[in-house]
Scaffold this motif. Structure first.
Motif, PDB file in Angstrom:
ATOM      1  N   LYS A  83      27.807  -6.528  -9.965  1.00  0.00           N
ATOM      2  CA  LYS A  83      28.952  -6.173 -10.488  1.00  0.00           C
ATOM      3  C   LYS A  83      29.516  -7.028 -11.289  1.00  0.00           C
ATOM      4  O   LYS A  83      30.530  -6.607 -12.117  1.00  0.00           O
ATOM      5  N   ASP A  84      29.433  -8.124 -11.277  1.00  0.00           N
ATOM      6  CA  ASP A  84      29.589  -9.270 -12.258  1.00  0.00           C
ATOM      7  C   ASP A  84      28.927  -9.377 -13.583  1.00  0.00           C
ATOM      8  O   ASP A  84      28.330 -10.181 -13.836  1.00  0.00           O
ATOM      9  N   THR A  85      29.110  -7.999 -14.509  1.00  0.00           N
ATOM     10  CA  THR A  85      28.516  -8.145 -15.485  1.00  0.00           C
ATOM     11  C   THR A  85      28.536  -9.173 -16.466  1.00  0.00           C
ATOM     12  O   THR A  85      27.972  -9.585 -17.285  1.00  0.00           O
ATOM     13  N   SER A  86      29.838  -9.665 -16.536  1.00  0.00           N
ATOM     14  CA  SER A  86      30.105 -10.788 -17.440  1.00  0.00           C
ATOM     15  C   SER A  86      29.530 -12.048 -17.211  1.00  0.00           C
ATOM     16  O   SER A  86      29.078 -12.503 -18.051  1.00  0.00           O
TER      17      SER A  86
ATOM     18  N   ALA B 261      25.643 -11.105 -17.987  1.00  0.00           N
ATOM     19  CA  ALA B 261      25.333 -11.247 -19.197  1.00  0.00           C
ATOM     20  C   ALA B 261      25.477 -12.679 -20.000  1.00  0.00           C
ATOM     21  O   ALA B 261      24.642 -13.061 -20.767  1.00  0.00           O
ATOM     22  N   HIS B 262      26.226 -13.510 -19.575  1.00  0.00           N
ATOM     23  CA  HIS B 262      26.103 -14.874 -19.989  1.00  0.00           C
ATOM     24  C   HIS B 262      25.042 -15.406 -19.438  1.00  0.00           C
ATOM     25  O   HIS B 262      24.273 -16.247 -20.494  1.00  0.00           O
TER      26      HIS B 262
ATOM     27  N   GLN C 229      24.330  -8.744 -23.933  1.00  0.00           N
ATOM     28  CA  GLN C 229      25.442  -8.005 -24.000  1.00  0.00           C
ATOM     29  C   GLN C 229      25.717  -7.633 -22.417  1.00  0.00           C
ATOM     30  O   GLN C 229      24.720  -7.078 -22.050  1.00  0.00           O
ATOM     31  N   GLU C 230      27.115  -7.272 -22.096  1.00  0.00           N
ATOM     32  CA  GLU C 230      27.305  -6.782 -20.850  1.00  0.00           C
ATOM     33  C   GLU C 230      26.663  -5.278 -20.713  1.00  0.00           C
ATOM     34  O   GLU C 230      26.100  -5.128 -19.597  1.00  0.00           O
ATOM     35  N   ARG C 231      26.590  -4.288 -21.628  1.00  0.00           N
ATOM     36  CA  ARG C 231      25.975  -3.024 -21.540  1.00  0.00           C
ATOM     37  C   ARG C 231      24.522  -3.214 -21.202  1.00  0.00           C
ATOM     38  O   ARG C 231      23.972  -2.003 -21.047  1.00  0.00           O
TER      39      ARG C 231
ATOM     40  N   VAL D 291      22.974  -5.383 -19.171  1.00  0.00           N
ATOM     41  CA  VAL D 291      22.853  -6.140 -17.847  1.00  0.00           C
ATOM     42  C   VAL D 291      21.995  -5.002 -16.908  1.00  0.00           C
ATOM     43  O   VAL D 291      21.037  -5.591 -16.284  1.00  0.00           O
ATOM     44  N   GLU D 292      22.410  -3.756 -16.759  1.00  0.00           N
ATOM     45  CA  GLU D 292      21.732  -3.043 -15.964  1.00  0.00           C
ATOM     46  C   GLU D 292      20.175  -2.678 -16.406  1.00  0.00           C
ATOM     47  O   GLU D 292      19.475  -2.694 -15.486  1.00  0.00           O
TER      48      GLU D 292
END
Length: 184
Positions: free
Chosen positions: A112-115, A118-119, A124-126, A128-129
């Motif tokens: 759930k820590d997409t930020s 992503a890093h 991009q965070e979108r 990550v899934e």
């Protein structure tokens, strides 16, 4: 005695059992038949899990055993070291890239820590899934697809994806051995 003291004692025992002095860098790399990419989790040392002996493989580890821009940079540097040393991995025969993920990986706790993810993946965070953080079997297939898409990797090298089961100690072949690219 602290943890480091225990490790240094074990190192002395290890060094006493060696039959020949080791070199800092092998003169050639023909004995290195694989690069194994695995997780930094201390329960899953790929060399131990797969019975790798010194000199048989390069083992690279990071969080999740994932193919990240940082790991790709390290692979490139490793290739350059081989070039400078006058040795080409696989130059003397079969060469294999093996990606091994595992069950109960700590990276799943960051789902759930997409930020942060992503890093880590430099995406991009979108996006990550699409990395399938929660499913090691899907994730290993995704990472092999990333490797297959790198034109600089020789197409004749072999590639495979494994998942180590923490509960049983067994390794499952998720993506069978195949050339990185097939000639069409």
């Amino acid at each position: 005695m602290n943890n480091l003291d225990v490790m240094l004692k074990r190192n002395k025992e290890y060094a006493a059992q060696r039959s020949e002095p080791g070199a800092l860098m092998p003169q050639s790399l023909p004995n290195v038949k694989a690069v194994i990419i695995g997780c930094a989790d201390m329960r899953v040392d790929p060399a131990h899990v797969l019975g790798i002996k010194p000199g048989e493989a390069v083992v690279m580890r990071n969080i999740g055993g994932r193919i990240t821009p940082g790991l790709l940079e390290q692979l490139g540097m490793l290739g350059r070291i081989g070039e400078v040393a006058g040795a080409i991995p696989g130059g003397g025969g079969e060469f294999h890239l093996i990606v091994i993920h595992h069950t109960d990986c700590g990276i799943t706790r960051l789902g759930k820590d997409t930020s942060m993810l992503a890093h880590y993946f430099q995406i991009q965070e979108r996006e990550v899934e699409a990395k399938s953080i929660l499913d090691p079997r899907v994730a290993v297939a995704i990472d092999l697809a990333v490797l297959r898409a790198i034109p600089a990797l020789p197409g004749e090298w072999l590639i495979s994806g494994l998942v180590y089961d923490i509960a049983t100690g067994l390794v499952e072949v998720v993506v069978p051995v195949a050339p990185i690219r097939t000639n069409k």
